[in-house]
Design a protein around this motif. Structure first.
Motif, PDB file in Angstrom:
ATOM      1  N   PRO A   3      46.549  51.381  28.860  1.00 52.44           N
ATOM      2  CA  PRO A   3      47.422  51.089  30.184  1.00 52.44           C
ATOM      3  C   PRO A   3      47.952  49.372  29.864  1.00 52.44           C
ATOM      4  O   PRO A   3      46.954  48.600  29.645  1.00 52.44           O
ATOM      5  CB  PRO A   3      46.501  51.441  31.371  1.00 52.44           C
ATOM      6  CG  PRO A   3      45.451  52.192  30.770  1.00 52.44           C
ATOM      7  CD  PRO A   3      45.288  51.899  29.473  1.00 52.44           C
ATOM      8  N   THR A   4      48.824  49.198  30.399  1.00 51.24           N
ATOM      9  CA  THR A   4      49.415  47.654  30.633  1.00 51.24           C
ATOM     10  C   THR A   4      49.187  47.332  31.878  1.00 51.24           C
ATOM     11  O   THR A   4      49.288  47.892  32.899  1.00 51.24           O
ATOM     12  CB  THR A   4      50.897  47.816  30.369  1.00 51.24           C
ATOM     13  OG1 THR A   4      51.184  48.498  29.070  1.00 51.24           O
ATOM     14  CG2 THR A   4      51.360  46.398  30.560  1.00 51.24           C
ATOM     15  N   SER A   5      48.404  45.961  31.960  1.00 46.90           N
ATOM     16  CA  SER A   5      48.345  45.283  33.339  1.00 46.90           C
ATOM     17  C   SER A   5      49.727  44.815  33.666  1.00 46.90           C
ATOM     18  O   SER A   5      50.133  43.867  33.120  1.00 46.90           O
ATOM     19  CB  SER A   5      47.044  44.243  32.970  1.00 46.90           C
ATOM     20  OG  SER A   5      45.981  44.893  32.602  1.00 46.90           O
ATOM     21  N   LEU A   6      49.790  44.926  35.084  1.00 46.16           N
ATOM     22  CA  LEU A   6      51.127  44.354  35.904  1.00 46.16           C
ATOM     23  C   LEU A   6      50.525  42.956  36.165  1.00 46.16           C
ATOM     24  O   LEU A   6      49.473  42.659  36.353  1.00 46.16           O
ATOM     25  CB  LEU A   6      51.423  45.292  37.193  1.00 46.16           C
ATOM     26  CG  LEU A   6      52.054  46.696  36.941  1.00 46.16           C
ATOM     27  CD1 LEU A   6      52.269  47.304  38.188  1.00 46.16           C
ATOM     28  CD2 LEU A   6      53.231  46.586  36.028  1.00 46.16           C
ATOM     29  N   ILE A   7      51.578  42.014  36.151  1.00 55.15           N
ATOM     30  CA  ILE A   7      51.220  40.628  36.461  1.00 55.15           C
ATOM     31  C   ILE A   7      52.176  40.161  37.475  1.00 55.15           C
ATOM     32  O   ILE A   7      53.301  40.429  37.479  1.00 55.15           O
ATOM     33  CB  ILE A   7      51.242  39.755  34.996  1.00 55.15           C
ATOM     34  CG1 ILE A   7      50.193  40.222  34.025  1.00 55.15           C
ATOM     35  CG2 ILE A   7      51.375  38.225  35.222  1.00 55.15           C
ATOM     36  CD1 ILE A   7      50.707  39.794  32.417  1.00 55.15           C
ATOM     37  N   GLY A   8      51.691  39.527  38.377  1.00 52.27           N
ATOM     38  CA  GLY A   8      52.064  38.994  39.452  1.00 52.27           C
ATOM     39  C   GLY A   8      51.521  37.808  40.228  1.00 52.27           C
ATOM     40  O   GLY A   8      50.853  37.200  39.477  1.00 52.27           O
ATOM     41  N   GLY A   9      51.789  37.333  41.543  1.00 54.99           N
ATOM     42  CA  GLY A   9      50.999  36.796  42.176  1.00 54.99           C
ATOM     43  C   GLY A   9      51.200  36.697  43.835  1.00 54.99           C
ATOM     44  O   GLY A   9      51.778  37.615  44.222  1.00 54.99           O
ATOM     45  N   HIS A 247      40.334  43.823  27.358  1.00 58.00           N
ATOM     46  CA  HIS A 247      38.845  44.573  27.333  1.00 58.00           C
ATOM     47  C   HIS A 247      39.130  45.863  28.191  1.00 58.00           C
ATOM     48  O   HIS A 247      39.662  46.190  29.258  1.00 58.00           O
ATOM     49  CB  HIS A 247      37.955  43.698  28.385  1.00 58.00           C
ATOM     50  CG  HIS A 247      36.541  44.069  28.351  1.00 58.00           C
ATOM     51  ND1 HIS A 247      35.998  44.960  29.203  1.00 58.00           N
ATOM     52  CD2 HIS A 247      35.297  43.467  27.514  1.00 58.00           C
ATOM     53  CE1 HIS A 247      34.773  45.220  28.905  1.00 58.00           C
ATOM     54  NE2 HIS A 247      34.232  44.182  28.124  1.00 58.00           N
ATOM     55  N   PRO A 248      38.103  47.084  27.777  1.00 54.91           N
ATOM     56  CA  PRO A 248      38.343  48.294  28.278  1.00 54.91           C
ATOM     57  C   PRO A 248      38.176  48.346  29.959  1.00 54.91           C
ATOM     58  O   PRO A 248      38.834  48.725  30.565  1.00 54.91           O
ATOM     59  CB  PRO A 248      37.223  49.118  27.719  1.00 54.91           C
ATOM     60  CG  PRO A 248      37.133  48.360  26.496  1.00 54.91           C
ATOM     61  CD  PRO A 248      37.371  46.836  26.541  1.00 54.91           C
ATOM     62  N   ALA A 249      37.228  47.368  30.310  1.00 57.61           N
ATOM     63  CA  ALA A 249      37.068  47.418  31.872  1.00 57.61           C
ATOM     64  C   ALA A 249      37.885  47.021  32.809  1.00 57.61           C
ATOM     65  O   ALA A 249      38.185  47.061  33.902  1.00 57.61           O
ATOM     66  CB  ALA A 249      35.862  46.543  31.988  1.00 57.61           C
ATOM     67  N   ALA A 250      38.993  45.909  32.014  1.00 61.12           N
ATOM     68  CA  ALA A 250      40.331  45.679  32.672  1.00 61.12           C
ATOM     69  C   ALA A 250      41.449  46.489  32.346  1.00 61.12           C
ATOM     70  O   ALA A 250      42.721  45.729  32.462  1.00 61.12           O
ATOM     71  CB  ALA A 250      40.441  44.262  32.459  1.00 61.12           C
ATOM     72  N   ALA A 251      41.315  47.385  31.586  1.00 63.06           N
ATOM     73  CA  ALA A 251      42.569  48.108  30.967  1.00 63.06           C
ATOM     74  C   ALA A 251      43.410  48.370  32.264  1.00 63.06           C
ATOM     75  O   ALA A 251      43.042  49.353  33.022  1.00 63.06           O
ATOM     76  CB  ALA A 251      42.146  49.215  30.186  1.00 63.06           C
TER      77      ALA A 251
END
Length: 284
Positions: A3-9, A247-251
């Motif tokens: 899965p792709t991590s969304l990135i924002g703020g 890392h799998p834990a942060a997927a």
């Protein structure tokens, strides 16, 4: 496929959660946002604006809420504990109204009392709030601190007794702040250090990492000083964030910056994290 991590703020909401918040999110190219729903340095609780709530909720952008900095569920002061519980309850209610994914709360300090006493107070005041969260409501995300003072939770192993005090409640998630973890002694500047940190987190709280506060650190490893720096300009360095996202834990776990500056500087941090996310993994 990973899965792709969304990135924002964290976004400024002057003018309203949606009017200001979504405008700022667009300006910095955020895919996910974090907001305050109260004054972060006060106890006053306020109702939302239904129209602003609906606009933010219907925008489709994932939302996280950060509770007031005043909250301390480890305090020996009964008045602070009561105010903290009320503030968290309010944030969870507002999170439900906004369709938020999570409500972030600092894990707190025992201040002058023994840790065991603080954990008993934590159980008494926080566990009932977790039970109150409706099925459609946000998880409560525990954010370990940098280790200054008599903090209840800083290094990853501190999460074990903390979660145990909450009976490892299913609605208790984790928000990992990279600056805090680095300041607490986790060497995120190396690939091995990132891997060891996330492996340890997964061993204690598998599946509970729901949000990453992506912040570089102004001060060196183990400083116990909570001073954020822009991505790649501090002592952690940009490569750590690429390792973390692989890392799998942060997927699939969203990343939210809380870095210095605003506007263009925040957009640059977010775009850098997106490039690191989208670059092929070494050896791929």
């Amino acid at each position: 496929m990973t899965p792709t991590s969304l990135i924002g703020g964290h976004v400024f909401v002057s003018g309203g959660l949606a009017t200001g918040g979504l405008k700022y999110a667009a300006e910095i190219h955020a895919e996910v946002v974090q907001v305050f729903v109260t004054n972060p340095r006060g106890w006053a609780l306020n109702d939302g604006n239904p129209a602003e709530d609906a606009a933010l909720r219907d925008s489709g952008i994932p939302v996280f809420i950060h509770t007031s900095y005043m909250v301390n569920v480890g305090s020996p002061d009964p008045a602070i504990l009561e105010k903290s519980a009320a503030s968290i309850r309010h944030a969870l209610r507002r999170g439900t109204e906004l369709g938020a994914r999570g409500v972030v709360v600092h894990t707190g300090s025992a201040v002058t009392q023994p840790r065991e006493a603080a954990l008993r107070g934590l159980r008494e005041h926080l566990l009932p709030l977790l039970d109150e969260i409706p099925g459609t409501g946000p998880d409560l995300l525990l954010e370990p601190m940098a280790g200054q003072g008599n903090m209840l939770c800083a290094a990853v192993p501190d999460l074990a007794p903390y979660l145990d005090a909450l009976d490892f409640h299913p609605r208790a998630g984790i928000c990992l702040d990279t600056c805090h973890a680095f300041a607490a002694g986790h060497d995120l500047s190396t690939e091995a250090g990132v891997t060891q940190t996330l492996d340890a987190l997964h061993a204690i709280a598998p599946g509970r990492l729901k949000l990453v506060h992506a912040n570089d650190s102004k001060f060196p490893l183990g400083s116990k000083r909570d001073h954020h720096e822009n991505i790649g300009t501090g002592h952690i360095g940009q490569d750590a964030f690429a390792t973390l996202m692989r890392h799998p834990a942060a997927a699939g776990v969203p990343l939210c910056i809380e870095t210095p500056g605003k506007g263009e500087r925040h957009r640059q941090d977010i775009e850098l994290l997106k490039r690191l996310r989208d670059a092929p993994a070494p050896g791929a």
